[in-house]
Design a protein around this motif. Structure first.
Motif, mmCIF file in Angstrom:
data_model
loop_
_atom_site.group_PDB
_atom_site.id
_atom_site.type_symbol
_atom_site.label_atom_id
_atom_site.label_comp_id
_atom_site.label_asym_id
_atom_site.label_seq_id
_atom_site.Cartn_x
_atom_site.Cartn_y
_atom_site.Cartn_z
ATOM 1 N N SER A 1 0.858 -1.186 0.000
ATOM 2 C CA SER A 1 0.000 0.000 0.000
ATOM 3 C C SER A 1 0.891 1.231 0.000
ATOM 4 O O SER A 1 1.648 1.461 0.952
ATOM 5 C CB SER A 1 -0.919 0.001 1.226
ATOM 6 O OG SER A 1 -1.590 1.236 1.358
ATOM 7 N N THR B 1 -2.096 9.919 2.530
ATOM 8 C CA THR B 1 -3.137 10.361 3.462
ATOM 9 C C THR B 1 -3.069 9.505 4.719
ATOM 10 O O THR B 1 -3.282 8.287 4.665
ATOM 11 C CB THR B 1 -4.533 10.233 2.828
ATOM 12 O OG1 THR B 1 -4.604 11.073 1.668
ATOM 13 C CG2 THR B 1 -5.620 10.669 3.814
ATOM 14 N N TYR C 1 0.793 5.256 0.076
ATOM 15 C CA TYR C 1 -0.200 6.255 0.467
ATOM 16 C C TYR C 1 0.478 7.516 0.993
ATOM 17 O O TYR C 1 1.652 7.513 1.370
ATOM 18 C CB TYR C 1 -1.122 5.687 1.549
ATOM 19 C CG TYR C 1 -0.432 5.422 2.865
ATOM 20 C CD1 TYR C 1 -0.529 6.327 3.925
ATOM 21 C CD2 TYR C 1 0.346 4.281 3.057
ATOM 22 C CE1 TYR C 1 0.115 6.101 5.136
ATOM 23 C CE2 TYR C 1 0.992 4.042 4.267
ATOM 24 C CZ TYR C 1 0.878 4.953 5.294
ATOM 25 O OH TYR C 1 1.523 4.732 6.473
ATOM 26 N N TYR D 1 -5.046 5.756 6.464
ATOM 27 C CA TYR D 1 -5.738 4.895 5.501
ATOM 28 C C TYR D 1 -4.831 3.862 4.829
ATOM 29 O O TYR D 1 -5.331 2.943 4.174
ATOM 30 C CB TYR D 1 -6.458 5.748 4.444
ATOM 31 C CG TYR D 1 -7.613 6.492 5.046
ATOM 32 C CD1 TYR D 1 -8.869 5.906 5.143
ATOM 33 C CD2 TYR D 1 -7.439 7.759 5.593
ATOM 34 C CE1 TYR D 1 -9.921 6.565 5.749
ATOM 35 C CE2 TYR D 1 -8.480 8.429 6.204
ATOM 36 C CZ TYR D 1 -9.720 7.821 6.276
ATOM 37 O OH TYR D 1 -10.764 8.475 6.899
ATOM 38 N N GLU E 1 -2.222 5.199 -3.837
ATOM 39 C CA GLU E 1 -2.993 6.443 -3.750
ATOM 40 C C GLU E 1 -2.400 7.443 -4.730
ATOM 41 O O GLU E 1 -1.180 7.678 -4.730
ATOM 42 C CB GLU E 1 -2.947 7.006 -2.326
ATOM 43 C CG GLU E 1 -3.773 8.269 -2.159
ATOM 44 C CD GLU E 1 -3.719 8.853 -0.755
ATOM 45 O OE1 GLU E 1 -4.473 9.797 -0.480
ATOM 46 O OE2 GLU E 1 -2.916 8.354 0.069
ATOM 47 N N LEU F 1 -15.218 5.335 2.903
ATOM 48 C CA LEU F 1 -14.462 4.131 3.260
ATOM 49 C C LEU F 1 -14.993 2.878 2.552
ATOM 50 O O LEU F 1 -14.207 2.078 2.031
ATOM 51 C CB LEU F 1 -14.480 3.925 4.773
ATOM 52 C CG LEU F 1 -13.509 2.853 5.296
ATOM 53 C CD1 LEU F 1 -12.065 3.203 4.922
ATOM 54 C CD2 LEU F 1 -13.637 2.704 6.802
ATOM 55 N N LYS G 1 -5.674 0.403 6.163
ATOM 56 C CA LYS G 1 -7.003 -0.045 5.720
ATOM 57 C C LYS G 1 -6.939 -0.527 4.275
ATOM 58 O O LYS G 1 -7.507 -1.573 3.918
ATOM 59 C CB LYS G 1 -8.013 1.089 5.866
ATOM 60 C CG LYS G 1 -8.295 1.505 7.307
ATOM 61 C CD LYS G 1 -9.301 2.635 7.362
ATOM 62 C CE LYS G 1 -9.696 2.975 8.796
ATOM 63 N NZ LYS G 1 -8.546 3.444 9.611
ATOM 64 N N VAL G 2 -6.256 0.223 3.439
ATOM 65 C CA VAL G 2 -6.101 -0.156 2.031
ATOM 66 C C VAL G 2 -5.356 -1.480 1.920
ATOM 67 O O VAL G 2 -5.710 -2.347 1.102
ATOM 68 C CB VAL G 2 -5.374 0.954 1.253
ATOM 69 C CG1 VAL G 2 -4.882 0.453 -0.103
ATOM 70 C CG2 VAL G 2 -6.291 2.154 1.076
ATOM 71 N N TYR H 1 -9.856 8.412 -0.038
ATOM 72 C CA TYR H 1 -9.139 8.152 1.211
ATOM 73 C C TYR H 1 -9.684 9.040 2.328
ATOM 74 O O TYR H 1 -9.008 9.933 2.830
ATOM 75 C CB TYR H 1 -7.641 8.375 1.020
ATOM 76 C CG TYR H 1 -6.921 7.250 0.308
ATOM 77 C CD1 TYR H 1 -5.906 6.523 0.934
ATOM 78 C CD2 TYR H 1 -7.236 6.898 -1.003
ATOM 79 C CE1 TYR H 1 -5.240 5.485 0.282
ATOM 80 C CE2 TYR H 1 -6.573 5.870 -1.667
ATOM 81 C CZ TYR H 1 -5.577 5.171 -1.018
ATOM 82 O OH TYR H 1 -4.917 4.147 -1.667
ATOM 83 N N ASN H 2 -10.951 8.806 2.711
ATOM 84 C CA ASN H 2 -11.560 9.542 3.809
ATOM 85 C C ASN H 2 -12.681 8.701 4.411
ATOM 86 O O ASN H 2 -13.134 7.712 3.829
ATOM 87 C CB ASN H 2 -12.089 10.910 3.348
ATOM 88 C CG ASN H 2 -13.060 10.784 2.183
ATOM 89 O OD1 ASN H 2 -14.148 10.222 2.332
ATOM 90 N ND2 ASN H 2 -12.669 11.298 1.017
ATOM 91 N N LYS I 1 -7.126 9.706 -4.555
ATOM 92 C CA LYS I 1 -6.978 10.213 -3.190
ATOM 93 C C LYS I 1 -8.313 10.687 -2.619
ATOM 94 O O LYS I 1 -8.493 10.758 -1.398
ATOM 95 C CB LYS I 1 -5.971 11.357 -3.154
ATOM 96 C CG LYS I 1 -6.417 12.635 -3.843
ATOM 97 C CD LYS I 1 -5.355 13.727 -3.753
ATOM 98 C CE LYS I 1 -5.799 15.015 -4.429
ATOM 99 N NZ LYS I 1 -6.995 15.626 -3.795
ATOM 100 N N LEU J 1 -14.100 3.116 -1.052
ATOM 101 C CA LEU J 1 -12.675 2.826 -1.210
ATOM 102 C C LEU J 1 -12.453 1.323 -1.280
ATOM 103 O O LEU J 1 -11.735 0.824 -2.160
ATOM 104 C CB LEU J 1 -11.901 3.428 -0.037
ATOM 105 C CG LEU J 1 -10.395 3.149 0.014
ATOM 106 C CD1 LEU J 1 -9.679 3.725 -1.198
ATOM 107 C CD2 LEU J 1 -9.791 3.714 1.308
#
Length: 479
Positions: free
Chosen positions: A260, A264, A262, A267, A298, A324, A270-271, A319-320, A316, A327
């Protein structure tokens, strides 16, 4: 050495080179790309030398070879591969051109005869000195410069990332229709390519972290820059995303390194979980992912996600907290494309439903696996079937016979390729049962992995697995 001997040796070298051009050597191997590229962040340009050993596996004798030059679709504002409504999102800082300039081309060491063709010089057509037969190969060397546009697109850059998707000269596919030289259409994913091996030597500023197709084999840092040596085997394309803001976390799933990338906070993990869950489920349900690494990245890509072999770009904007579930859904969808596009290829211009519809339904299988059948059924009923039925009320033509050139708006494309396509597989599963449906996907994957499949190939697999004639079922959905 006297002058006469020097002249004779020089003449002999020329004769050998000419003979090499006119008598291409048999080659049972795979087409290979060797790309030496250097990225300059100040000018947002890539300077590259690319050598392609093209192996003719078409079954026909070829007089010419064609390459797509996708960056030239970004040259002029009038011919961009975006709708007018998209432009403010793609170019938030305003339009500036992107392009690729071909500086030099040789075939087996000698200057090549070539033309750049419309629209926008998007096709490079090489005339061969002599026909090459099946199994023969030629070496094509190109020197070129790529200028990136300030576009939140597959190809371009934003405030956080640099996206190099569809950035280098890539061979067109030669099939029963000849060379497939379609332009960079506005709708869908207008890319159609064969499997090849890649070795990419990429030089970037030292501060950049690079996500890409393939595996990094070597890295050297010197004088503010670093050189990466990357190899990718049996892949359909080669994509790169770079950033000086990336953080990277990874874990191993079924022997596959899942990463992953990223920027942000909060997250990345989680990704990584979503991607790992998807890889694990698809490995079990469809068949083992053959590559050693897979990256979810991302990016400043403005719309959802985009698939490439071993790498997917995720916007991106997802990514909030509010997005979710979206995503997770997009990651599950783009990861499914690793099976349906990256491995089992198809003509995404002429049969876009084949990979998008199957990918969308495979995403529903992921939802069913991790959220239960009731949740998957609700998404199907409300989003897929419901969305399509609303669209049908305003459209008389929902045929799968449309090519990307025929679509007039994104709503039309997504409802036919994604929603109607997923509905075909939903109803096929109901028709043949869960066990045979799973066996169909596994058989289709194993038979056409690393190849290009068609709708008829899929129907033949269904019939061979079930022992039934399902041509009428598919026909009822096509028109």
């Amino acid at each position: 050495m006297d002058v006469k001997k020097k002249l004779l040796l020089g003449l002999l070298a020329v004769v050998i080179a000419v003979l090499f051009v006119y008598f291409a050597l048999p080659d049972k191997g795979m087409t290979t790309y060797l790309i030496e590229a250097k990225y300059d962040d100040g000018s947002k340009t890539v300077e590259a030398v690319q050598t392609v050993r093209y192996v003719n596996t078409t079954g026909a004798s070829l007089k010419e070879i064609c390459f797509h030059l996708y960056p030239n679709a970004f040259k002029s504002e009038e011919n961009l591969p975006f709708t007018k409504e998209e432009l403010p999102f793609v170019y938030p800082e305003g339009f500036a051109p992107g392009f690729i300039e071909i500086e030099k081309v040789t075939i087996n060491g000698l200057p090549a005869v070539y033309t750049l063709e419309e629209p926008n010089d998007e096709i490079l057509r090489l005339t061969l000195p002599r026909e090459i037969k099946k199994g023969e190969s030629v070496n094509i060397k190109m020197q070129y410069k790529v200028k990136l546009p300030p576009a939140r697109s597959r190809f371009g850059y934003g405030k956080n990332t640099v996206q190099l998707g569809n950035w280098y000269p890539i061979l067109s596919v030669y099939d029963k229709n000849g060379w497939n030289n379609d332009p960079y259409y506005i709708f869908g994913d207008p890319f159609y390519s064969d499997i090849a091996d890649y070795k990419v030597e990429l030089t970037v500023p030292e501060k950049f972290v690079v996500a890409c197709t393939g595996e990094e084999k070597e890295q050297k840092v010197e004088k503010g820059s670093k050189k990466l040596v990357i190899e990718a085997h049996k892949v359909r394309d080669f994509a790169i995303v770079m950033s000086d803001k990336f953080k990277v976390i990874e874990q191993v799933v079924d022997g596959i390194k899942v990463k992953s990338y990223y920027f942000t906070e909060g997250y990345g993990d989680k990704v990584l979980k979503f991607a790992s869950d998807a890889i694990k489920f698809y490995n079990d349900y469809i068949g083992k992912y053959p590559y050693k690494e897979y990256s979810v990245v991302e990016t400043d890509f403005y719309m959802g996600g985009m698939e490439y072999p071993q790498l997917v770009m995720i916007s991106k904007d997802l990514y909030n907290k509010a997005n979710l579930f979206n995503l997770e859904y997009v990651i599950a969808h783009e990861t499914a494309h690793q099976w349906w596009y990256a491995l089992v290829g198809n003509n995404q211009i002429r049969e876009s439903w084949l990979d998008e519809g199957l990918t969308e339904y495979t995403t529903l299988l992921y939802i069913e696996r991790y959220y239960g059948k009731a949740t998957a059924e609700e998404i199907y009923r409300l989003v897929i079937e419901g969305g399509f039925n609303k669209f049908v009320n305003n459209s008389a033509d929902t045929s799968f016979a449309k090519t990307l050139a025929d679509f007039k708006e994104w709503k039309e494309y997504t409802n036919i390729a994604y929603n109607k396509g997923a509905m075909v597989f939903y109803n096929l599963r109901k028709l043949i049962g869960d066990e045979d449906f799973k066996k169909v996907l596994q058989t289709y994957y194993e038979k056409y992995k690393y190849k290009i499949a068609t709708t008829q190939d899929l129907i033949d697999v269904v019939d061979s697995v079930t022992g039934k004639d399902t041509g009428g079922f598919f026909q009822s959905w096509f028109y």
